[in-house]
Design an enzyme around this catalytic site. Structure first.
Site, PDB file in Angstrom:
ATOM      1  N   GLU A 411       7.001  47.073 -71.042  1.00 24.40           N
ATOM      2  CA  GLU A 411       6.104  46.366 -70.123  1.00 24.40           C
ATOM      3  C   GLU A 411       6.882  45.443 -69.189  1.00 24.40           C
ATOM      4  O   GLU A 411       6.524  44.273 -68.993  1.00 24.40           O
ATOM      5  CB  GLU A 411       5.041  45.582 -70.905  1.00 24.40           C
ATOM      6  CG  GLU A 411       4.173  46.488 -71.752  1.00 24.40           C
ATOM      7  CD  GLU A 411       2.972  45.798 -72.387  1.00 24.40           C
ATOM      8  OE1 GLU A 411       2.904  44.557 -72.355  1.00 24.40           O
ATOM      9  OE2 GLU A 411       2.104  46.510 -72.906  1.00 24.40           O
ATOM     10  N   GLU A 517       2.663  52.571 -77.147  1.00 23.29           N
ATOM     11  CA  GLU A 517       2.056  51.466 -77.909  1.00 23.29           C
ATOM     12  C   GLU A 517       0.551  51.655 -77.866  1.00 23.29           C
ATOM     13  O   GLU A 517       0.004  52.038 -76.824  1.00 23.29           O
ATOM     14  CB  GLU A 517       2.468  50.135 -77.271  1.00 23.29           C
ATOM     15  CG  GLU A 517       2.177  48.939 -78.122  1.00 23.29           C
ATOM     16  CD  GLU A 517       2.696  47.652 -77.472  1.00 23.29           C
ATOM     17  OE1 GLU A 517       3.862  47.623 -77.012  1.00 23.29           O
ATOM     18  OE2 GLU A 517       1.922  46.694 -77.405  1.00 23.29           O
TER      19      GLU A 517
END
Ligand code: GAL
Length: 822
Positions: A411, A517
């Protein structure tokens, strides 16, 4: 007898880290002080009053949780600061003809190392492994190594990092011609071909002809393939010798049969062996396919993985092999077959354990690149250090058969063209990471600087390891994401955004996909929020605060963060979408820090399938029922409620046609799961007595489970995870408050005081509560929903260990364990 020594030799061969034979653990008799002075680097600094300890060590885990600790609750609300370590040592067989190195597996963070007062260097990234050449600075007697660890600039992490020399240290002695640091690269495919690169470091001032003899050793200790070739190794250079060997019908490495082999690389000067270096490896082949997902050794399978941070609960970041193996074994029993080392280079012991237990690994480098997520994080060092840190990660880990893919980041804010996280608190940064971004912040037609950076990082990896794909955990699913646009990612990976998954084949034609994820459900073991068929989002939207005086979440699968989804909802997509290679659930285990959706006094996560103490939450059995063929029948919650109270009973099961519930022998109906369902439920009125669930197949009862209403707490029941352990090992003892008939008292929260006699000491205590302010290093702990855990570390002397537990109004708990030598 002979067999015994072969076994011992094999055990040793397969447990040593890939290294030169002279690599020795350098962890005993260190001195430590939580203070700072430049003089502490000096050889004759007076350190006699310092605390003596054995590494690995994490000083933060020894502290108190305080709202004022600058790490904040995201970092676990434990202390930081500056600490110094010193060690006095002699080198008994010192020789001027030898080379000496000191290897650190990881120091959090900003470590500066001195040997005999000489500064060797500073390593900012707390997760990298590194080596210093100390040949010039050491002598036979009276050496001092001093290490300054600076974790004072906080916050610098979105989770608990730990503080100190929290991984192993080695002293390495070699000849002046030797295999270089992490100097082998072994690639072994399913068909038995083995490519071997051996890097030979010639530290002499003359060229040498060196023969490299590579031997492949199987798990019985037999040499099954051997080859030699010579290389001219120039003075003061590293030269790579390449060979290709082959093995007939190798036993493949897989998640079910993790077969390993050993490469023994010997360097010969004339006929004399001047260095021997062993490397564990495995034969396997795999592919990621855009239509059909992941294949291992020609077999299509799902990557059923979890993300884990590196802490080991009450032991903190200080690694211990037994704790790592326990962490993985509990997951393996659930059917989990993959680990994402979120979001940083793992301890070498973790990869060794993944190799030998059969886990696929996504080895991840960074949680941030150039743009920071917390005020003082690694972004400050990224520009100067990323190349070195990424290189070291790949070169260190590329021989592990378990490592199947590299992740160049999680991220990272470079997904967008501009995202200024510089002024955010960790909590705000966390929320923003999961928010949706304006399309105008995405790249245009030209490759942005961030896409170029993506390429740069992927190129570093590919250059060092062309055999594995590169991915990244993204949270911007648009193909205009700078990372995707770069074209450098072999596997499209994104976190959450399950609604976008159906668009992947259209948005990324021909590209394989994995959920890097997923889930982020929120659970407290033992706490049940009803009605259970309502989904609770916490917080409701990512920008809203969330409070609840209980500071607990729900152990039914009915609570998750606003950006995420329930376990069952997510698994249903993974299971039924062939192009999804698999998922990495956030998270396998609870971890210290990031207590979403709460803030202090919450100080550890709610995301785990397993709590911080190692007790599975109920959802564990949903995965076990889906991911394994073991018979599963798991009814919950407990049966201690207020008479007349409406209670939702859930059941996970497999290998049965249906299940029937009885309350005090009265049937509450037969249930079975419909397609896309993963549990059944009954809504009943509580009456004391018992609930019993019966599973039937073809009309025959195949399994039953009964839960009794527990009476008054009566005694402490201990259960150890092993009856004996070797010197220096860990024993995990579960303490439960039970009634006179041995039923768990599910509401019990008695304070238990522990006493250990004999060959062990207390390494830590925990109960899985996310808000407990009790220290992890203590001789007592409150039970949490009836349970707590004590971890014993055995001494170096053989003998018995007796553990006693005392609590007001309860009969004592007692257990005996043996400490044995290897
Ligand atoms: C993700 C992030 C993880 C963790 C998780 C919590 O966005 O990658 O590190 O913060 O959210 O849901």
């Amino acid at each position: 007898m002979k067999n015994k020594s072969v076994l011992l030799l094999l055990a040793l061969l397969f447990t040593v880290k890939a290294s030169a034979v002279e690599s020795k653990l350098f962890v005993d008799n260190w001195l430590f002080k939580l203070a700072d002075s430049t003089n502490m680097s000096l050889p004759n600094y007076k350190d006699s009053s310092w605390r003596k300890l054995t590494l690995p060590h994490d000083w933060a885990i020894e502290g108190d949780f305080l709202v004022t600790n600058p790490s904040g609750e995201s970092g676990g609300a434990l202390p930081g600061g500056i600490g110094w370590y010193r060690k006095h040592f002699d080198i008994n067989d010192y020789s001027k003809a030898k080379r000496y190195y000191i290897d650190f597996d990881g120091v959090y963070m900003n470590s500066t190392v001195y040997v005999n007062g000489i500064e060797l260097g500073t390593r900012p990234y707390g997760y990298s492994s590194f080596r210093y050449d100390i040949t010039k600075y050491v002598r036979k007697n009276g050496n001092v190594v001093a290490v300054k660890v600076d974790n004072s600039d906080q916050p610098n992490s979105r989770w608990y990092s730990g503080c100190g020399i929290y991984r192993n240290v080695y002293l390495v002695e070699t000849g002046n011609i030797h295999v270089a640091h992490w100097g082998t690269f072994v690639t072994a495919s399913q068909n038995g071909n083995v490519n071997i690169d051996v890097s030979i470091d010639n530290t002499c001032n003359a060229s040498e002809k060196i023969t490299v003899r590579n031997s492949i050793v199987d798990s019985h200790g037999r040499i099954i393939s051997v080859a030699s070739s010579a290389s001219l190794v120039k003075a003061d250079t590293v030269t790579v010798n390449m060979q290709r060997l082959s093995v007939n019908n190798p036993s493949l490495w897989s998640v079910d049969s993790p077969n390993m082999y050993l490469l023994r690389a010997e360097l010969l000067r004339g006929k004399k062996v001047v260095d021997t270096y062993t490397t564990k490896f495995g034969f396997r082949s795999f592919k990621f396919d855009a239509a059909s997902g992941f294949w291992l050794n020609g077999k299509n399978m799902k990557i059923n993985g979890v993300c884990n941070h590196h802490d080991l609960g009450c032991l903190g970041a200080a690694i211990h092999k037994d704790a790592i193996i326990r962490k993985l074994s509990i997951l393996k029993d659930m059917g989990c077959n993959a680990i994402r080392c979120s979001h940083n280079p793992p301890a070498p012991e973790l990869l060794d354990a993944c190799d030998s237990l059969g886990f696929i690994v996504m080895d991840e480098s960074f949680d941030m690149w150039h743009q920071k997520k917390t005020k003082n994080d690694y972004a400050r060092f990224f520009d100067k250090w990323f190349e070195r840190d990424l290189t070291d990660l790949v070169v260190r880990d590329r021989n592990h058969p378990s490592v199947i893919m590299w992740s160049i980041g999680n991220e990272v804010l470079e997904q967008w063209n501009s995202a200024s996280a510089d002024k955010l608190t960790p909590e705000q940064a966390n929320l923003i990471l999961n928010a949706s971004h304006d399309a105008s912040s995405l790249g245009g037609k030209e490759l942005s600087i961030n896409s170029k950076l993506t390429r740069r990082l992927a190129d570093i990896v590919k250059h060092l390891d062309p055999t594995r794909p590169v991915t990244s955990g993204c949270n911007e699913p648009s193909p205009d994401n700078n990372l995707f646009k770069s074209g450098a990612l072999d596997i499209i990976g994104y976190n959450y955004h399950i609604g976008n998954i159906k668009d992947v084949p259209h948005n990324f034609p021909g590209k394989p996909f994995i959920m890097t994820e997923s889930v982020s459900a929120l659970q407290t073991r033992g706490n049940y929020i009803m009605p259970s068929d309502t989904i609770y989002k916490a917080p409701k939207e990512w920008w809203l605060p969330y409070t609840d005086p209980s500071f607990m979440c729900s152990a039914y699968d009915n609570m998750h963060a606003s950006w995420s989804s329930t376990h069952e909802q997510t698994w249903d997509i993974v299971k039924n979408t062939p192009f999804v290679s698999g998922q990495f659930i956030w998270t396998g285990w609870d971890y210290i820090g990031e207590p979403t959706p709460y803030s202090f006094p919450a100080r550890s996560s709610y995301f785990g399938i397993i709590d911080l103490a190692g007790f599975p939450k109920d959802i564990y059995y949903m995965y076990q029922s889906e991911w394994t063929s073991k018979p599963v029948l798991h009814l919950f919650p407990h049966w201690n409620w207020i008479p007349g109270q409406t209670i939702d009973l859930w059941c996970y099961y497999n290998n049965a046609d249906d299940v029937e519930l009885f309350v005090n022998n009265v049937s509450q109906g037969v249930r079975h799961k419909l397609p896309h369902e993963y549990h059944v439920m009954w809504r009943v009125k509580f009456e004391p007595g018992e609930v019993r669930v019966v599973a039937r197949k073809n009309g025959n009862i195949v399994r039953e489970q009964t839960i009794h209403t527990a009476g008054a707490p009566d005694h402490i029941r201990f259960t150890a995870d092993r009856s004996s352990n070797t010197h220096g090992g860990l024993v995990f003892v579960k303490a439960e408050i039970v009634d006179k008939d041995d039923n768990l008292c599910p509401w019990a929260d008695n304070q238990i005081f522990f006493n250990v006699n004999g060959e062990a000491s207390i390494a830590g205590v925990d109960n899985g509560s996310q808000t407990s302010m009790e220290r992890f290093k203590a001789n007592n702990r409150k039970a949490f929903f009836g349970r707590c855990m004590i971890v014993l570390k055995t001494s170096d002397t053989s003998g018995e260990i007796e553990l006693t537990g005392k609590a007001v109004d309860l009969k004592d708990g007692y257990i005996k364990i043996n400490n044995i030598s290897y």
